[in-house]
Write an enzyme that holds these catalytic residues in place. Structure first.
Site, PDB file in Angstrom:
ATOM      1  N   ASP A 149       0.819  -1.223   0.000  1.00 25.77           N
ATOM      2  CA  ASP A 149       0.000   0.000   0.000  1.00 25.77           C
ATOM      3  C   ASP A 149       0.844   1.260   0.000  1.00 25.77           C
ATOM      4  O   ASP A 149       0.648   2.162  -0.810  1.00 25.77           O
ATOM      5  CB  ASP A 149      -0.918   0.047   1.236  1.00 25.77           C
ATOM      6  CG  ASP A 149      -2.053  -0.947   1.142  1.00 25.77           C
ATOM      7  OD1 ASP A 149      -2.375  -1.372   0.017  1.00 25.77           O
ATOM      8  OD2 ASP A 149      -2.617  -1.294   2.195  1.00 25.77           O
ATOM      9  N   SER A 169      -2.953  -9.994   7.158  1.00 28.54           N
ATOM     10  CA  SER A 169      -2.413  -8.657   7.358  1.00 28.54           C
ATOM     11  C   SER A 169      -1.937  -8.577   8.799  1.00 28.54           C
ATOM     12  O   SER A 169      -2.695  -8.834   9.734  1.00 28.54           O
ATOM     13  CB  SER A 169      -3.511  -7.621   7.089  1.00 28.54           C
ATOM     14  OG  SER A 169      -3.219  -6.453   7.824  1.00 28.54           O
ATOM     15  N   ARG A 206      -0.408   4.284  17.254  1.00 32.25           N
ATOM     16  CA  ARG A 206      -0.832   5.326  16.300  1.00 32.25           C
ATOM     17  C   ARG A 206      -0.566   6.748  16.800  1.00 32.25           C
ATOM     18  O   ARG A 206      -0.029   7.558  16.055  1.00 32.25           O
ATOM     19  CB  ARG A 206      -2.301   5.139  15.898  1.00 32.25           C
ATOM     20  CG  ARG A 206      -2.596   3.828  15.175  1.00 32.25           C
ATOM     21  CD  ARG A 206      -1.521   3.422  14.226  1.00 32.25           C
ATOM     22  NE  ARG A 206      -1.803   2.206  13.484  1.00 32.25           N
ATOM     23  CZ  ARG A 206      -0.875   1.505  12.839  1.00 32.25           C
ATOM     24  NH1 ARG A 206       0.394   1.897  12.844  1.00 32.25           N
ATOM     25  NH2 ARG A 206      -1.190   0.409  12.177  1.00 32.25           N
ATOM     26  N   ASP A 241      -7.482   2.773  12.201  1.00 30.12           N
ATOM     27  CA  ASP A 241      -6.206   3.490  12.189  1.00 30.12           C
ATOM     28  C   ASP A 241      -6.278   4.848  11.499  1.00 30.12           C
ATOM     29  O   ASP A 241      -5.634   5.804  11.928  1.00 30.12           O
ATOM     30  CB  ASP A 241      -5.119   2.611  11.566  1.00 30.12           C
ATOM     31  CG  ASP A 241      -4.698   1.484  12.512  1.00 30.12           C
ATOM     32  OD1 ASP A 241      -4.767   1.704  13.736  1.00 30.12           O
ATOM     33  OD2 ASP A 241      -4.308   0.416  12.027  1.00 30.12           O
TER      34      ASP A 241
HETATM   35  N1  ARG Z   1      -8.006  -4.253  15.117  1.00 31.26           N
HETATM   36  C1  ARG Z   1      -6.846  -3.651  15.667  1.00 31.26           C
HETATM   37  C2  ARG Z   1      -7.092  -2.190  15.949  1.00 31.26           C
HETATM   38  O1  ARG Z   1      -7.933  -1.607  15.348  1.00 31.26           O
HETATM   39  C3  ARG Z   1      -5.611  -3.842  14.804  1.00 31.26           C
HETATM   40  C4  ARG Z   1      -5.646  -3.202  13.453  1.00 31.26           C
HETATM   41  C5  ARG Z   1      -4.476  -3.522  12.541  1.00 31.26           C
HETATM   42  N2  ARG Z   1      -4.430  -4.921  12.286  1.00 31.26           N
HETATM   43  C6  ARG Z   1      -3.748  -5.510  11.311  1.00 31.26           C
HETATM   44  N3  ARG Z   1      -3.707  -6.804  11.328  1.00 31.26           N
HETATM   45  N4  ARG Z   1      -3.162  -4.866  10.341  1.00 31.26           N
HETATM   46  O2  ARG Z   1      -6.424  -1.627  16.772  1.00 31.26           O
END
Ligand code: ARG
Length: 391
Positions: free
Chosen positions: A13, A173, A92, A121
Site C-alpha cells: 500500500d 495482514s 498510532r 487506524d
Molecule cells: N483491530 C486492531 C485495531 O484496530 C488492529 C488493526 C491492525 N491490524 C492488522 N492486522 N493490520 O487496533
C-alpha cells in the site's frame, strides 16, 4: 513542489502510495517509525528511494512508545473488549506525533498515511494529527485511489516498476510492535475458521510449550515494571524479555470478534505475551496495595481509558485528566509479584509490598487475631436494615 510526509511501512500500500503521490505532484518524504516491529529498515529505505521518495527518515520511537504510551495503559489496566491490549491502537498516536514533528522540521504542509477507509487506524492518525496541528492537511491515498483490490495494486506496481514482494500472496495482514501482534484478514474473515499456526508470529502453540512451568518475579514501582527476577531492565528490554519467555509458554494469544469504530464487526487475533503477564502481575499488586473503593472505581476508569485509546482520542483533555487520576492511584503500587508461566497461563502465586494494605492480624484464623468479631453483629444489623421484611 508541495512537500508531503508519508507514513511508510515498506509494504504494498505505502509503496504504491509513494508513486501515486508523486504523480499528484508531491515531493514525497517517507517516514518510518521504529516501534519495535523488528523490521529490516535498510531494504525498505532502498525501496522507497527507488520508488521515488526524495528522502527517508527513520524515527526511533521505541523508548517514547513504551514510556509515554504503553506504561500509562498498563497503569490504567486498559483492555478493549476484554481481550485486546491495544498494541496497534497505542502505536498510532506516537507515530502521529512523530509525523507532525517531521512535517514541522521539513516545512511540509501535508501528511499521508496508508490506512484504508474501513479501519480504526485512519481515525487514530487523523484525529491525533488534527489535535496536534490542525493546519496540517492529511491525505489518505488508499481511500482515494481507484485500486479496489490487492490485484489491481500489484498491477499498478508492475506497470510503474515499483519493487514489491510478489513472491507469494501474504495470507494475513499483520501489524506488529513491541507490545503485541495484530493479525487479520484472509481466512480469518470467517469467524468459524480456527487460526492455523502460520498466523502466529511470536507464540508457540500450547501443545509445544514446556510441561514444566517457569517462575518469574516482577518488581514494580509506581505501577511500572522495573525488574525481572531481581535484575533491572529498561522498559523496552523488559517487554522484549517477557515476550520471549511468555511466547515459549504460549501466553497471550487471543481471538476476538471486535467492534470497530466505523461500525464494522471484525475478526482479529492477537499475541501479547508481555502485556498479558504484566497485566496479571500489575492487577495482583493493586489488589494488595489499593483499597476496595479505589479498585472498584479504577475498573470503571479502565473501560473508558481503553475506549479512548481504541477510538484514537489520546491527545484529548479527558485522557490527560484520567492520567492524572491513575498516576495518583499508583503511588503505592510498589512491590514484587511471583508468577508461574505454564501452558498458556500466567498464574499469580505470590505478592509482597512495602505498601501492602493486607493486615495479617485482621485476616488470620489463627493466633494473634485482632479482629473483634463481636462488632460484626451490629454491623450486619444496620447493613441489612433496609431489606428487613415487615412482620
Ligand atoms: N483491530 C486492531 C485495531 O484496530 C488492529 C488493526 C491492525 N491490524 C492488522 N492486522 N493490520 O487496533
Amino acid at each position: 513542489m508541495k512537500k508531503i510526509i508519508l507514513a511508510y511501512s515498506g509494504g504494498l500500500d505505502t509503496s504504491v502510495a509513494v508513486r501515486w503521490l508523486k504523480e499528484k505532484g508531491f515531493n514525497v518524504i517517507c517516514y518510518m517509525a521504529d516501534v519495535g516491529q523488528g523490521q529490516n529498515f535498510s531494504i525498505a529505505i532502498k525501496r522507497a528511494k527507488k520508488t521515488g521518495a526524495s528522502k527517508v527518515i527513520v524515527g526511533d520511537l521505541k523508548k517514547e512508545f513504551v514510556n509515554d504510551f504503553v506504561w500509562p495503559s498498563l497503569k490504567a489496566n486498559a483492555v478493549y473488549e476484554s481481550k485486546y491490549f491495544l498494541a496497534t491502537a497505542l502505536s498510532r498516536p506516537v507515530i502521529a506525533k512523530a509525523l507532525v514533528n517531521a512535517a514541522h522540521a521539513e516545512k511540509a504542509d501535508f501528511v499521508a498515511h496508508g490506512c484504508t477507509g474501513k479501519g480504526n487506524d485512519q481515525v487514530r492518525f487523523e484525529v491525533s494529527i488534527a489535535a496536534l496541528d490542525p493546519k496540517i492537511k492529511v491525505i489518505a491515498p488508499v481511500r482515494e485511489w481507484d485500486l479496489p483490490t490487492r490485484e489491481s495494486e500489484i498491477r499498478y506496481a508492475k506497470v510503474h516498476n515499483i519493487a514489491i514482494d510478489v513472491t507469494k500472496k501474504k495470507p494475513y495482514s499483520i501489524d506488529r510492535n513491541v507490545w503485541g501482534v495484530s493479525i487479520e484478514s484472509g481466512k480469518l474473515e470467517d469467524p468459524w475458521f480456527e487460526p492455523t499456526e502460520d498466523a502466529y508470529q511470536i507464540t508457540l502453540p500450547v501443545e509445544k510449550s514446556p510441561a514444566k512451568g517457569a517462575y518469574l518475579e516482577i518488581y514494580f514501582k509506581h505501577g511500572i515494571p522495573k525488574k525481572i527476577n531481581g535484575k533491572a531492565y529498561d522498559g523496552f528490554k523488559l517487554i522484549e524479555k517477557l515476550n520471549s519467555i511468555g511466547g515459549k509458554h504460549s501466553i497471550g494469544r487471543s481471538d476476538l470478534i471486535e467492534d470497530r469504530l466505523v461500525g464494522i464487526k471484525s475478526r482479529e487475533i492477537y499475541e501479547a505475551p508481555a502485556a498479558f503477564i504484566l497485566f496479571e502481575a500489575h492487577k495482583a499488586l493493586e489488589g494488595l496495595t489499593l483499597d476496595r473503593e479505589m479498585l472498584y472505581f479504577k475498573e470503571l476508569v479502565s473501560l473508558k481509558y481503553a475506549r479512548l485509546i481504541y477510538d484514537g482520542l489520546w491527545f484529548t483533555p479527558l485522557k490527560q485528566a484520567i492520567d492524572r487520576f491513575v498516576d495518583y492511584t499508583q503511588r503505592n503500587v510498589q512491590g514484587t509479584v511471583k508468577i508461574k508461566l505454564l501452558k498458556g497461563n500466567a498464574f499469580v502465586v505470590g505478592r509482597k509490598s512495602p505498601c501492602s494494605a493486607y493486615k495479617k492480624e485482621l485476616a488470620t484464623y489463627s493466633k494473634g487475631d485482632k479482629f473483634d468479631q463481636s462488632l460484626a453483629k451490629g454491623f450486619i444489623e444496620l447493613f441489612g436494615l433496609p431489606y428487613r421484611k415487615k412482620l
